[in-house]
Motif scaffolding. Structure first.
Motif, PDB file in Angstrom:
ATOM      1  N   ILE B   8       5.594   2.556  -3.175  1.00 40.36           N
ATOM      2  CA  ILE B   8       4.743   3.226  -2.187  1.00 40.36           C
ATOM      3  C   ILE B   8       5.131   4.704  -2.112  1.00 40.36           C
ATOM      4  CG2 ILE B   8       3.991   3.320   0.226  1.00 40.36           C
ATOM      5  CD1 ILE B   8       4.687   0.358   0.468  1.00 40.36           C
ATOM      6  N   GLN B  11       1.619   6.386   2.897  1.00 40.39           N
ATOM      7  CA  GLN B  11       0.676   5.529   3.624  1.00 40.39           C
ATOM      8  C   GLN B  11       0.180   6.290   4.828  1.00 40.39           C
ATOM      9  OE1 GLN B  11       0.163   1.085   4.217  1.00 40.39           O
ATOM     10  NE2 GLN B  11       2.361   1.352   4.367  1.00 40.39           N
ATOM     11  N   TYR B  19      -5.828   1.421   6.622  1.00 36.51           N
ATOM     12  CA  TYR B  19      -4.742   2.208   6.042  1.00 36.51           C
ATOM     13  C   TYR B  19      -5.022   2.531   4.581  1.00 36.51           C
ATOM     14  CZ  TYR B  19      -2.130   1.061  10.228  1.00 36.51           C
ATOM     15  OH  TYR B  19      -1.731   0.963  11.521  1.00 36.51           O
ATOM     16  N   LYS B  20      -4.523   3.709   4.192  1.00 35.63           N
ATOM     17  CA  LYS B  20      -4.618   4.137   2.798  1.00 35.63           C
ATOM     18  C   LYS B  20      -3.206   4.170   2.239  1.00 35.63           C
ATOM     19  CE  LYS B  20      -5.891   8.308   0.209  1.00 35.63           C
ATOM     20  NZ  LYS B  20      -6.624   9.587   0.320  1.00 35.63           N
ATOM     21  N   MET B  21      -2.985   3.420   1.169  1.00 36.78           N
ATOM     22  CA  MET B  21      -1.659   3.336   0.558  1.00 36.78           C
ATOM     23  C   MET B  21      -1.747   3.887  -0.861  1.00 36.78           C
ATOM     24  SD  MET B  21       0.519  -0.158  -0.302  1.00 36.78           S
ATOM     25  CE  MET B  21       1.233  -0.531   1.289  1.00 36.78           C
ATOM     26  N   ALA B  75       1.126  -2.601   6.327  1.00 37.94           N
ATOM     27  CA  ALA B  75       1.017  -1.365   7.101  1.00 37.94           C
ATOM     28  C   ALA B  75       2.375  -0.891   7.620  1.00 37.94           C
ATOM     29  CB  ALA B  75       0.051  -1.564   8.265  1.00 37.94           C
ATOM     30  N   ASP B  79       7.580   4.307   3.047  1.00 35.79           N
ATOM     31  CA  ASP B  79       7.432   4.938   1.739  1.00 35.79           C
ATOM     32  C   ASP B  79       8.670   4.612   0.902  1.00 35.79           C
ATOM     33  OD1 ASP B  79       5.195   5.987   2.857  1.00 35.79           O
ATOM     34  OD2 ASP B  79       5.914   8.056   2.967  1.00 35.79           O
TER      35      ASP B  79
END
Lengths: 303, 244
Positions: B8, B11, B19-21, B75, B79
């Motif tokens: 990741i 996020q 959510y955008k990952m 979520a 990171d």
């Protein structure tokens, strides 16, 4: 050097690791990922006389350390398996395969097995009298010793291949069914099929599965499977294919110590598509760690 | 399909519960918009299928809505977390059928896979219109991103708090002429689109899955050409083969 070979009903296996029916299709999806010849064998998708669509969706639900399925024996039917799938399988699997058969009447079991008996690639017939997800068939044969024996006799009469009866855990006494199958001439027993269960969706306040109930598999059922294999090992003298939540090489050895000659791996194939290969690759290391030279020496070792 | 470890990178919350990952790692198995990945999460047995929103070498963008335990856990991941992911799952959209004026219709978290489709269609020089439907203004995401691609973008909300009031099908008249349809969203929306559009098109479906790669038969649906597995024969079906 360790020796991983076992013999199942007179047929040698390079190792006892066998992907379980319903978690491995007819092998093609996995053959695209790794060389499935590394496996002992695999048990192909439960096949019936006629094609079946299966149950409505949702057919899958998450559970603590496992999953429920209510696929309901979706398969293309034995004629398509013989005409289309087995010829393709020759290209990607070069060992005797285990044919898993289900049915809705004694005649149907016998007809399907008779048709598969002529197929050279098939090593064993694994006769499923334990599917929890279909009505009027499957499990109803596996919960009554007389019915299980009747299916066993009918199948034995039409084939020269070893017949392995796949048993349900959803019974009061699995040893009683096991003995009935042995007395009726079964060459081996497979156990356990999934344990019937359900989940309920809190938002809809209804069962998650369209079929209401499904079969629980995954690590959650390993202790139940070990207990039943252990009990059946004491009750019969025919070989046992142990399964139920087996996910690691250590689990394979544990299942053999309980009494299994060979071990099937099921749900783990779905979450780790390389599980079969990984479990086989880890055998020498795990055997050395526990001082095992011949894996076959483990069979029933815990008794 | 490939099993890869993706890390990741970042996020962010881009709408209510959405959510955008962004993930980094080997993304070579992704070959078409509309494909999905299957994410392994600690403590959960089954992987979680999430559609691919955007892709480039060594980078994958996923947009997902928190709807249960799995997505809530996603979520909460910091990171740098490394995830085991099966990538390149499903058939994806066939963009060669688009004609010159493709219309994209997305509902809620059915919008993300259409973003990559829009991007590739624009790169191929097509005139693209997108109708993106949401429940309310708080749910709207990615309208600027679609517009930045040069896509004519129409927003609809069920309560009228943003854009056209109603469902994506209520904005069809504003969408003008179109040559082909690409759509993704909840099944009632897909059915409404099926009945409303005049051209052929491709519809992306959702279903609970066991494996995501064709082994378990958990996500089978009926089509005019027999049983199909949403995970491998789909999730994109041609309009002509759909059986409701």
């Amino acid at each position: 050097m360790v020796n991983t070979k076992v013999t199942l009903c007179g047929i040698g296996l390079d190792n006892p690791v066998i992907p379980a029916s319903g978690t491995f299709g007819y092998g093609a999806e996995f053959a695209a990922l790794y060389d499935i010849d590394c496996l002992g064998t695999f048990s192909f998708k439960g096949t019936t006389r006629e094609p079946r669509f299966g149950n409505p969706t949702p057919r899958i639900a998450e559970c603590p350390d496992g999953m429920l399925n209510s696929v309901g024996l979706q398969n293309p039917g034995v004629e398509a398996v013989i005409a289309e799938i087995l010829p393709q399988m020759e290209a990607y699997f070069h060992k005797p395969v285990m044919a898993n058969v289900s049915g809705f009447s004694v005649t149907e079991y016998a007809e399907t097995c008779a048709m598969l008996d002529a197929e050279k690639q098939i090593g064993w017939l694994e006769v499923n009298v334990s599917c929890p997800n279909v009505h009027g068939g499957g499990m109803s044969f596996g919960t009554d010793p007389k019915a299980a024996a009747e299916v066993t006799r009918a199948v034995k009469a039409v084939t020269t291949k070893p017949v392995i009866m796949k048993l349900s855990p959803n019974v009061t006494s699995i040893t009683e069914i096991a003995k009935a199958c042995e007395d009726a001439g079964a060459d081996g027993l497979s156990l356990i099929n999934t344990i019937q269960g359900m989940r309920i969706d809190l938002r809809r306040k209804k069962p998650v599965l369209a079929n209401t109930f499904g079969g629980l598999s995954g690590p959650a059922i390993l202790p139940v499977a070990l207990r039943m294999v252990y009990q059946v090992y004491e009750a019969v003298s025919i070989p046992i294919v142990g399964m139920g939540g087996v996910s690691t090489t250590q689990d394979v050895v544990e299942m053999m110590l309980a009494g299994a000659t060979a071990v099937q791996i099921g749900a783990v194939n779905l979450v780790n598509p390389f599980a079969g290969r990984d479990i086989v690759n880890d055998l020498p290391e795990v055997m050395e760690k526990y001082g095992i030279k011949n894996l076959s020496d483990c069979i029933g070792g815990a008794h | 399909m490939k099993e890869v470890n993706l890390q990741i990178v970042s996020q962010e919350r881009i709408a209510r519960d959405v959510y955008k990952m962004i993930l980094s790692g080997d993304t070579t198995a992704v070959t078409a918009p509309g494909q999905f990945v299957n994410v392994r999460l600690d403590g959960l047995y089954l992987r979680r299928p999430i559609s691919v929103c955007d892709w480039q070498p060594e980078e994958l963008t996923l947009i997902y809505k928190v709807v249960g335990k799995g997505t809530a856990q996603m979520a909460s991941l910091p990171d740098g977390t490394v995830l085991s992911v099966l990538t390149g799952l499903g058939n994806g959209y066939d963009l060669t059928k688009s004609g010159e004026r493709p219309l994209l219709l997305g509902g809620g978290v059915g919008v993300p896979p259409l973003y990559l489709a829009a991007k590739l269609l624009r790169a191929a020089g097509k005139t693209v219109t997108a109708v993106l439907g949401f429940n309310t203004a708080d749910d709207v995401f990615y309208q600027d991103e679609f517009r930045a691609l040069g896509v004519r973008t129409i927003i609809t909300t069920a309560d009228g708090s943003c854009g056209t009031r109603g469902f994506v099908t209520d904005a069809l008249a504003d969408a003008g002429d179109y040559s082909y349809v690409y759509t993704c969203g909840p099944e009632p929306m897909l059915k409404a689109v099926y009945n409303a559009v005049e051209t052929s098109g491709q519809f992306s479906f959702e279903e609970r899955m066991g494996c995501g790669f064709g082994a378990c038969m958990g996500c089978t649906c009926k089509t005019k050409y027999g049983s199909k597995r949403i995970c491998t024969d789909g999730p994109v079906l041609e309009k002509e083969e759909i059986v409701w």
